[in-house]
Design a protein around this motif. Structure first.
Motif, mmCIF file in Angstrom:
data_model
loop_
_atom_site.group_PDB
_atom_site.id
_atom_site.type_symbol
_atom_site.label_atom_id
_atom_site.label_comp_id
_atom_site.label_asym_id
_atom_site.label_seq_id
_atom_site.Cartn_x
_atom_site.Cartn_y
_atom_site.Cartn_z
ATOM 1 N N LEU A 136 0.816 -1.206 0.000
ATOM 2 C CA LEU A 136 0.000 0.000 0.000
ATOM 3 C C LEU A 136 0.857 1.266 0.000
ATOM 4 C CD1 LEU A 136 -2.944 1.161 0.329
ATOM 5 C CD2 LEU A 136 -2.451 1.241 2.781
ATOM 6 N N ALA A 137 1.971 1.244 0.733
ATOM 7 C CA ALA A 137 2.815 2.441 0.833
ATOM 8 C C ALA A 137 3.290 2.917 -0.535
ATOM 9 C CB ALA A 137 4.010 2.165 1.735
ATOM 10 N N TYR A 138 3.582 1.984 -1.449
ATOM 11 C CA TYR A 138 4.023 2.377 -2.786
ATOM 12 C C TYR A 138 2.869 2.952 -3.606
ATOM 13 C CZ TYR A 138 8.434 -0.119 -2.057
ATOM 14 O OH TYR A 138 9.670 -0.535 -1.591
ATOM 15 N N LEU A 139 1.659 2.532 -3.306
ATOM 16 C CA LEU A 139 0.503 3.012 -4.058
ATOM 17 C C LEU A 139 0.113 4.429 -3.655
ATOM 18 C CD1 LEU A 139 -1.681 -0.233 -4.014
ATOM 19 C CD2 LEU A 139 0.048 0.482 -5.676
ATOM 20 N N VAL A 140 0.291 4.751 -2.376
ATOM 21 C CA VAL A 140 -0.052 6.099 -1.909
ATOM 22 C C VAL A 140 1.193 6.963 -1.705
ATOM 23 C CG1 VAL A 140 -2.168 5.286 -0.829
ATOM 24 C CG2 VAL A 140 -0.070 5.414 0.534
ATOM 25 N N ASN A 141 2.385 6.353 -1.932
ATOM 26 C CA ASN A 141 3.676 7.056 -1.792
ATOM 27 C C ASN A 141 3.849 7.681 -0.415
ATOM 28 O OD1 ASN A 141 3.066 7.935 -5.103
ATOM 29 N ND2 ASN A 141 4.761 6.631 -4.503
ATOM 30 N N LEU A 142 3.408 6.948 0.601
ATOM 31 C CA LEU A 142 3.468 7.495 1.956
ATOM 32 C C LEU A 142 3.547 6.371 2.980
ATOM 33 C CD1 LEU A 142 3.285 10.463 3.040
ATOM 34 C CD2 LEU A 142 0.903 9.953 3.603
ATOM 35 N N ALA A 143 4.372 6.597 4.019
ATOM 36 C CA ALA A 143 4.464 5.655 5.132
ATOM 37 C C ALA A 143 4.754 6.436 6.402
ATOM 38 C CB ALA A 143 5.552 4.620 4.889
ATOM 39 N N GLU A 144 4.274 5.927 7.524
ATOM 40 C CA GLU A 144 4.509 6.594 8.804
ATOM 41 C C GLU A 144 5.648 5.915 9.541
ATOM 42 O OE1 GLU A 144 2.155 7.006 12.979
ATOM 43 O OE2 GLU A 144 1.099 7.820 11.225
ATOM 44 N N PHE A 145 6.477 6.735 10.184
ATOM 45 C CA PHE A 145 7.579 6.209 10.981
ATOM 46 C C PHE A 145 7.848 7.174 12.125
ATOM 47 C CE2 PHE A 145 12.095 5.920 12.072
ATOM 48 C CZ PHE A 145 12.223 4.566 12.312
ATOM 49 N N TYR A 146 7.839 6.661 13.332
ATOM 50 C CA TYR A 146 8.124 7.459 14.525
ATOM 51 C C TYR A 146 7.270 8.736 14.558
ATOM 52 C CZ TYR A 146 11.154 7.837 18.611
ATOM 53 O OH TYR A 146 11.640 7.854 19.898
ATOM 54 N N SER A 147 5.998 8.563 14.235
ATOM 55 C CA SER A 147 4.991 9.638 14.246
ATOM 56 C C SER A 147 5.226 10.698 13.170
ATOM 57 C CB SER A 147 4.908 10.312 15.626
ATOM 58 O OG SER A 147 4.559 9.365 16.621
ATOM 59 N N LEU A 148 6.064 10.410 12.203
ATOM 60 C CA LEU A 148 6.289 11.309 11.077
ATOM 61 C C LEU A 148 5.876 10.607 9.790
ATOM 62 C CD1 LEU A 148 9.862 12.656 11.958
ATOM 63 C CD2 LEU A 148 7.685 13.834 12.340
ATOM 64 N N GLU A 149 5.459 11.379 8.796
ATOM 65 C CA GLU A 149 5.092 10.804 7.506
ATOM 66 C C GLU A 149 6.251 10.960 6.532
ATOM 67 O OE1 GLU A 149 1.414 12.589 6.237
ATOM 68 O OE2 GLU A 149 0.241 10.990 7.193
ATOM 69 N N PHE A 150 6.525 9.888 5.789
ATOM 70 C CA PHE A 150 7.641 9.878 4.847
ATOM 71 C C PHE A 150 7.152 9.510 3.449
ATOM 72 C CE2 PHE A 150 9.794 9.640 8.859
ATOM 73 C CZ PHE A 150 10.994 10.299 8.644
ATOM 74 N N HIS A 151 7.701 10.218 2.481
ATOM 75 C CA HIS A 151 7.481 9.893 1.074
ATOM 76 C C HIS A 151 8.261 8.621 0.743
ATOM 77 C CE1 HIS A 151 6.903 10.520 -3.215
ATOM 78 N NE2 HIS A 151 8.205 10.441 -3.407
#
Length: 285
Positions: free
Chosen positions: A74-89
């Motif tokens: 899913l992360a590749y489909l929306v180009n977004l992932a969460e890590f340590y309460s931050l959002e990353f491209h």
């Protein structure tokens, strides 16, 4: 399957799109894809399910649902992932951030508390989660990040800009682009899966960059990159500097042996939330 079932009318709004997409993929994934394509929130889906979708949006959503049903993360489909309460491209050029890597951040922060302007380097930075998060949490730190992949570094730069942090990004193999620079802390989440490990064909891993997952040594033990990092660490650490490395679920004892052999003290391994020894490290006196 797309977004039109044989027994269903043509989809025209976000509520119906969510329902129909949920017939093919997980309901949460379906919701997130609808929100991504429609530019709406979860509240919008619940409060305004009749919000219309254009023909182009429906086509995009149908393609994304198909890709997700084929196993693409899913992360590749929306180009977004969460890590340590931050959002990353994120893109397929980088690994998707894992929750267990947050342990590495927590251990690093503990070792930075007594330092005013620590020098940190993140080896194999990927999308930059370690470098960006540590700089975000410790603004006075001087942070560098290294990766062999130009595409990965481009993603990492986007994430540094996203969170308004200054990180020096360097292209090259481990310590090579650092010259004689020394640091208070070296962190790394290197490739550590054995080249022939069947897990590489499961759980979406075939969609992630192989060079970031495995050291590529046919018949090896997955530790080639970790060995390279440990062996050369002494030349790049300041007195009392620390090296922290994430590794595989069954590699902690071997990584500790490497650290002891390289002259590190206070060598230890730390478990993640699943009670798996996930990070090992030591201090160079």
């Amino acid at each position: 399957m797309g977004l039109r079932c044989m027994s269903q009318p043509l989809v025209t709004n976000i509520g119906e799109a969510w329902r129909v997409a949920s017939l093919s993929i997980d309901r949460l994934d379906a919701r997130l894809l609808v929100q991504h394509v429609a530019g709406c929130t979860h509240v919008d889906l619940l409060a305004r399910p009749n919000q219309a979708l254009s023909t182009d949006q429906l086509a995009r959503l149908g393609a994304l649902v198909k890709r997700r049903s084929d196993g693409e993360p899913l992360a590749y489909l929306v180009n977004l992932a969460e890590f340590y309460s931050l959002e990353f491209h994120v893109t397929p050029a980088v690994l998707i951030p894992r929750p267990e890597t947050e342990l590495l951040v927590e251990l690093a922060i503990e070792r930075l508390q007594s330092l005013k302007a620590p020098r940190i380097v993140d080896l194999g930075t990927g999308c930059g989660i370690l470098a960006v998060t540590l700089k975000y949490r410790h603004p006075a730190a001087i942070v560098s990040a290294v990766d062999l992949s130009p595409a990965a570094l481009e993603v990492a730069r986007i994430n540094a800009a996203r969170h308004a942090v200054e990180v020096s990004f360097l292209e090259g193999d481990w310590y090579v682009p650092l010259g004689g620079a020394r640091f208070d802390l070296i962190v790394a989440n290197p490739p550590y899966i054995e080249y022939a490990d069947p897990h590489l064909q499961q759980n979406g891993l075939p969609f992630e960059p192989l060079m970031a997952l495995s050291d590529g040594v046919d018949g090896g033990d997955g530790l080639a990159c970790i060995r390279a990092i440990v062996i050369d660490a002494a030349r790049h650490l300041l007195p009392d500097g620390w090296l922290l490395i994430e590794h595989g679920y069954n590699q902690a004892a071997r990584v500790r042996d490497l650290l002891w052999s390289a002259g590190f003290s206070n060598v230890a391994s730390w478990p993640d939330l699943s009670k798996v020894e996930r990070v090992s490290g030591g201090c160079l006196d």
